[in-house]
Design a protein around this motif. Structure first.
Motif, PDB file in Angstrom:
ATOM      1  N   LEU A 257      -7.379  12.141  -0.278  1.00  0.00           N
ATOM      2  CA  LEU A 257      -6.195  11.318  -0.493  1.00  0.00           C
ATOM      3  C   LEU A 257      -6.574  10.173  -1.414  1.00  0.00           C
ATOM      4  CD1 LEU A 257      -4.661  10.881   3.104  1.00  0.00           C
ATOM      5  CD2 LEU A 257      -3.602  12.075   1.181  1.00  0.00           C
ATOM      6  N   ARG A 258      -5.586   9.662  -2.149  1.00  0.00           N
ATOM      7  CA  ARG A 258      -5.801   8.456  -2.940  1.00  0.00           C
ATOM      8  C   ARG A 258      -4.791   7.406  -2.521  1.00  0.00           C
ATOM      9  NH1 ARG A 258      -5.447   7.109  -9.412  1.00  0.00           N
ATOM     10  NH2 ARG A 258      -3.210   7.260  -8.997  1.00  0.00           N
ATOM     11  N   LEU A 259      -5.303   6.311  -2.037  1.00  0.00           N
ATOM     12  CA  LEU A 259      -4.469   5.189  -1.660  1.00  0.00           C
ATOM     13  C   LEU A 259      -4.297   4.238  -2.835  1.00  0.00           C
ATOM     14  CD1 LEU A 259      -5.945   4.329   1.856  1.00  0.00           C
ATOM     15  CD2 LEU A 259      -4.218   6.046   1.247  1.00  0.00           C
ATOM     16  N   SER A 260      -3.133   3.621  -2.889  1.00  0.00           N
ATOM     17  CA  SER A 260      -2.853   2.610  -3.915  1.00  0.00           C
ATOM     18  C   SER A 260      -2.404   1.319  -3.251  1.00  0.00           C
ATOM     19  CB  SER A 260      -1.761   3.094  -4.874  1.00  0.00           C
ATOM     20  OG  SER A 260      -2.139   4.272  -5.540  1.00  0.00           O
TER      21      SER A 260
ATOM     22  N   TYR B 117      -7.120   0.961  -6.022  1.00  0.00           N
ATOM     23  CA  TYR B 117      -7.108   2.334  -5.530  1.00  0.00           C
ATOM     24  C   TYR B 117      -8.263   2.578  -4.565  1.00  0.00           C
ATOM     25  CZ  TYR B 117      -4.135   3.025  -9.628  1.00  0.00           C
ATOM     26  OH  TYR B 117      -3.130   2.922 -10.566  1.00  0.00           O
TER      27      TYR B 117
ATOM     28  N   GLU C 116       0.825  -1.201   0.000  1.00  0.00           N
ATOM     29  CA  GLU C 116       0.000   0.000   0.000  1.00  0.00           C
ATOM     30  C   GLU C 116       0.863   1.255   0.000  1.00  0.00           C
ATOM     31  OE1 GLU C 116      -2.154  -2.854   2.984  1.00  0.00           O
ATOM     32  OE2 GLU C 116      -0.090  -2.282   2.463  1.00  0.00           O
ATOM     33  N   SER C 117       0.313   2.327  -0.532  1.00  0.00           N
ATOM     34  CA  SER C 117       0.978   3.621  -0.502  1.00  0.00           C
ATOM     35  C   SER C 117      -0.074   4.710  -0.623  1.00  0.00           C
ATOM     36  CB  SER C 117       1.995   3.731  -1.642  1.00  0.00           C
ATOM     37  OG  SER C 117       1.358   3.630  -2.896  1.00  0.00           O
ATOM     38  N   GLY C 118       0.344   5.954  -0.389  1.00  0.00           N
ATOM     39  CA  GLY C 118      -0.562   7.075  -0.578  1.00  0.00           C
ATOM     40  C   GLY C 118      -1.117   7.681   0.688  1.00  0.00           C
TER      41      GLY C 118
ATOM     42  N   THR D 128      -0.971   1.540   5.354  1.00  0.00           N
ATOM     43  CA  THR D 128      -0.517   2.907   5.172  1.00  0.00           C
ATOM     44  C   THR D 128      -1.365   3.804   6.079  1.00  0.00           C
ATOM     45  OG1 THR D 128      -0.021   4.631   3.531  1.00  0.00           O
ATOM     46  CG2 THR D 128      -2.030   3.334   3.163  1.00  0.00           C
TER      47      THR D 128
ATOM     48  N   GLN E 143      -9.996   6.224  -3.626  1.00  0.00           N
ATOM     49  CA  GLN E 143     -10.082   7.680  -3.639  1.00  0.00           C
ATOM     50  C   GLN E 143     -10.934   8.102  -2.451  1.00  0.00           C
ATOM     51  OE1 GLN E 143      -8.639  10.054  -5.734  1.00  0.00           O
ATOM     52  NE2 GLN E 143      -9.482  11.494  -4.245  1.00  0.00           N
TER      53      GLN E 143
ATOM     54  N   THR F  26      -3.116  -2.977  -9.733  1.00  0.00           N
ATOM     55  CA  THR F  26      -3.216  -1.972  -8.674  1.00  0.00           C
ATOM     56  C   THR F  26      -4.659  -1.675  -8.310  1.00  0.00           C
ATOM     57  OG1 THR F  26      -1.125  -0.960  -9.349  1.00  0.00           O
ATOM     58  CG2 THR F  26      -2.583   0.365  -7.985  1.00  0.00           C
TER      59      THR F  26
END
Length: 124
Positions: free
Chosen positions: A18-21, A79, A6-8, A118, A81, A77
């Protein structure tokens, strides 16, 4: 076994976005589901959003209309949002994979693989 990263995450003020990936180490089969979960300090992990076969989605009531889950299969991936964030959204966010799933659920016990998480922090 597939690995998830995970990131973001980050720190934002209330009302922000925020947008997580979540990137998987291999292709996620169409008969799997993927989901986003979160765990605040002292609380149990709760399902936020999930996506499954043919892009069917499922959201927790607390995030409907504010969060959107999507996936880019070509990039392996997932996401999330997140808009109109509020302090109650503060938590560690995890993505997970439920193997052999047709209807995306929000119960963490159904998920077999997890990322490391994250952190999302929303200040008032």
């Amino acid at each position: 076994q597939v690995q998830l990263v995970e990131s973001g995450g980050g720190s934002v003020q209330a009302g922000g976005s925020l947008r997580l990936s979540c990137t998987a180490s291999e292709v996620i089969d169409d008969n799997h589901c993927m989901g986003w979960f979160r765990q605040a300090l002292g609380k149990e992990r709760e399902g936020v959003a999930a996506i499954g076969h043919l892009g069917v989605t499922n959201y927790a009531d607390s995030v409907k209309g504010r969060f959107t889950i999507s996936q880019d299969i070509s990039k392996n991936t997932l996401y999330l949002q997140m808009n109109s964030l509020n302090p109650e959204d503060t938590a560690m966010y995890y993505c997970g994979v439920e193997l052999h799933c047709w209807v995306p659920g929000l119960k963490s016990k159904l998920y077999n693989v997890w990322g490391q998480g994250t952190q999302v922090t929303v200040s008032s």
